[in-house]
Design an enzyme around this catalytic site. Structure first.
Site, PDB file in Angstrom:
ATOM      1  N   TYR A 172      -5.953  -6.137  -4.932  1.00  0.00           N
ATOM      2  CA  TYR A 172      -5.491  -5.709  -6.262  1.00  0.00           C
ATOM      3  C   TYR A 172      -6.360  -4.584  -6.796  1.00  0.00           C
ATOM      4  O   TYR A 172      -5.869  -3.506  -7.144  1.00  0.00           O
ATOM      5  CB  TYR A 172      -5.493  -6.896  -7.241  1.00  0.00           C
ATOM      6  CG  TYR A 172      -5.409  -6.471  -8.703  1.00  0.00           C
ATOM      7  CD1 TYR A 172      -4.281  -5.818  -9.184  1.00  0.00           C
ATOM      8  CD2 TYR A 172      -6.465  -6.715  -9.596  1.00  0.00           C
ATOM      9  CE1 TYR A 172      -4.203  -5.406 -10.520  1.00  0.00           C
ATOM     10  CE2 TYR A 172      -6.393  -6.321 -10.917  1.00  0.00           C
ATOM     11  CZ  TYR A 172      -5.257  -5.661 -11.376  1.00  0.00           C
ATOM     12  OH  TYR A 172      -5.184  -5.253 -12.692  1.00  0.00           O
ATOM     13  N   LYS A 225      -5.499  -0.580  -7.519  1.00  0.00           N
ATOM     14  CA  LYS A 225      -5.630   0.049  -8.846  1.00  0.00           C
ATOM     15  C   LYS A 225      -6.597   1.234  -8.770  1.00  0.00           C
ATOM     16  O   LYS A 225      -6.366   2.280  -9.371  1.00  0.00           O
ATOM     17  CB  LYS A 225      -6.112  -0.958  -9.893  1.00  0.00           C
ATOM     18  CG  LYS A 225      -5.122  -2.040 -10.276  1.00  0.00           C
ATOM     19  CD  LYS A 225      -3.853  -1.527 -10.917  1.00  0.00           C
ATOM     20  CE  LYS A 225      -4.052  -0.991 -12.321  1.00  0.00           C
ATOM     21  NZ  LYS A 225      -2.755  -0.668 -12.972  1.00  0.00           N
TER      22      LYS A 225
END
Ligand code: NAD
Ligand code: TYD
Length: 351
Positions: free
Chosen positions: A156, A160
């Site tokens: 994750y 990002k």
């Protein structure tokens, strides 16, 4: 006159940002673009979806043709980009969804903006919403500043971080006017019950175990979602372009301490004997690559724009619990079906 494309507006943070902009700025058109994944829920916006300045488009940011047609249809002037796969545990179970949506999807939006805005950068803003998790983990001391080197540890946070770099690169290479903000953990109404606080509220309500990872020593810096929405509003209107801003709650909690507070508040609100919820805590196998501590230095946004959190954690947490208690139907809807499969996959074999 602004026609703002807000992506991910049916999700947790996005829905609060949509509501704020629709209500505060009746002269703007707010176009909510969302694929309605498991995390997207139009019920989050049922109170404002009839507003004349609100529009919804069910589109996936991986669909480049539809993105381009939305730019044409609404003559989009600005973007606030929140759409993302957002849950660390899911990124460990299936990283590719994160690579596609968070990286490729962001580039698709950047390309749609580049094609539509044709070098007239001064008239347009691409505001990218990111996370403090891109900075990796802290030890027992120190804070993340805007100059901290990126060192993401989960699929994750790595996805990002990649998207942040790409937004910045479009600024350097093509001249795109962008702002990036990196915020700490949010909590509040409408958060999907896979993240710590709503998951544990849901489990306490249903007298289910509270699976605390590792020793419960990991620390997060919690911010009430409405304070994040206010920060986004301020940065959108007055943030310096081509810059990054950290947003945080000045509010660090060790998971075990936070969960104890939550348990005490829940017992009181549910009129259960003191200690009932605490008995549900179960220490389980740790999350792989679990970042020990996040903490944000939010001095820059405070100095530049005067932003600071407006509610204390105790107030925000109490309001959050009240919202979940008053919206049990919402909670039931989102935890039926697919959610059960996820829960089983995520928490089986953790003992
Ligand atoms: P969320 O998971 O609740 O909502 C994400 C929304 O994006 C959903 O409505 C979903 O349907 C939509 N979406 C997902 N994939 C899509 C796709 N391919 N195309 C179009 N729409 C898609 O997430 P959230 O917690 O509201 O987070 C919003 C943003 O803020 C994310 O970019 C996240 O990285 C960032 N952020 C979150 C936190 C937090 O604590 N939740 C903290 C800092 C930053
Ligand atoms: P989470 O809400 O998933 O946010 P993030 O991983 O983005 O910080 O988790 C917050 C903290 O709570 C994190 O340290 C992991 C921990 N946690 C548990 O102990 N048990 C759980 O079931 C979940 C979902 C999280």
């Amino acid at each position: 006159m602004k026609n703002i494309l807000l992506t991910g507006g049916a999700g947790f943070i996005g829905s609060h940002v949509v509501r704020r902009f629709v209500k505060q700025y009746p002269s703007y058109q707010i176009i909510n673009l969302d694929a309605l994944t498991y995390a997207g829920n139009l019920e989050n916006l049922s109170d404002i979806d009839q507003a004349p300045n609100y529009f919804f488009e069910k589109i996936n940011i991986l669909d480049t043709a539809s993105l381009q047609s939305v730019f044409r249809k609404y003559a989009i002037t600005d973007i606030i980009h929140l759409a993302a796969e957002s849950h660390v545990d899911r990124s460990i179970l299936s990283p590719m969804d994160f690579i596609y949506t968070n990286i490729v999807g962001t580039v698709n939006l950047l390309e749609a903006a580049r094609n539509a805005w044709k070098g007239n950068w001064e008239d347009h803003l691409f505001y990218h919403i990111s996370t403090d998790e891109v900075y990796g983990t802290l030890g027992d001391t120190g804070l993340f500043t805007e100059d901290t080197a990126y060192s993401p540890n989960s699929p994750y946070s790595a996805s990002k971080a990649s998207s942040d770099h790409l937004v910045r690169a479009y600024g350097e290479t093509y001249g795109l006017h962008y702002i990036i903000s990196n915020c700490s953990n949010n909590y509040g109404p409408n958060q999907f019950p896979e993240k710590l606080i709503p998951l544990f509220i849901h489990n306490i309500l249903n007298e289910k175990k509270l699976p605390l990872y590792g020793k419960g020593e990991n620390t997060r810096d919690w911010l009430y979602v409405l304070d994040h929405a206010i920060a986004i509003d301020m940065l959108f209107h007055s943030g310096k372009i081509k810059q990054t801003f950290n947003i945080g709650g000045f509010n660090e909690w060790k998971n075990a301490d936070l969960v104890s507070l939550l348990c005490r508040l829940m017992d009181k609100k549910l009129n259960r004997p003191e200690g009932s919820a605490e008995k549900l805590i179960e220490f389980v196998k740790d999350r792989p690559g679990h970042d020990l501590r996040y903490a944000i230095d939010a001095t820059k946004i405070n100095k530049d724009l005067g932003w600071e959190p407006s509610v204390t954690f105790e107030e925000g947490l109490s309001e959050t619990i009240d919202w979940y208690l008053q919206n049990e139907a919402w909670l039931k809807n989102v935890t039926s079906g697919e959610y059960q499969k996820y829960y089983e996959q995520q928490y089986q074999n953790r003992h």
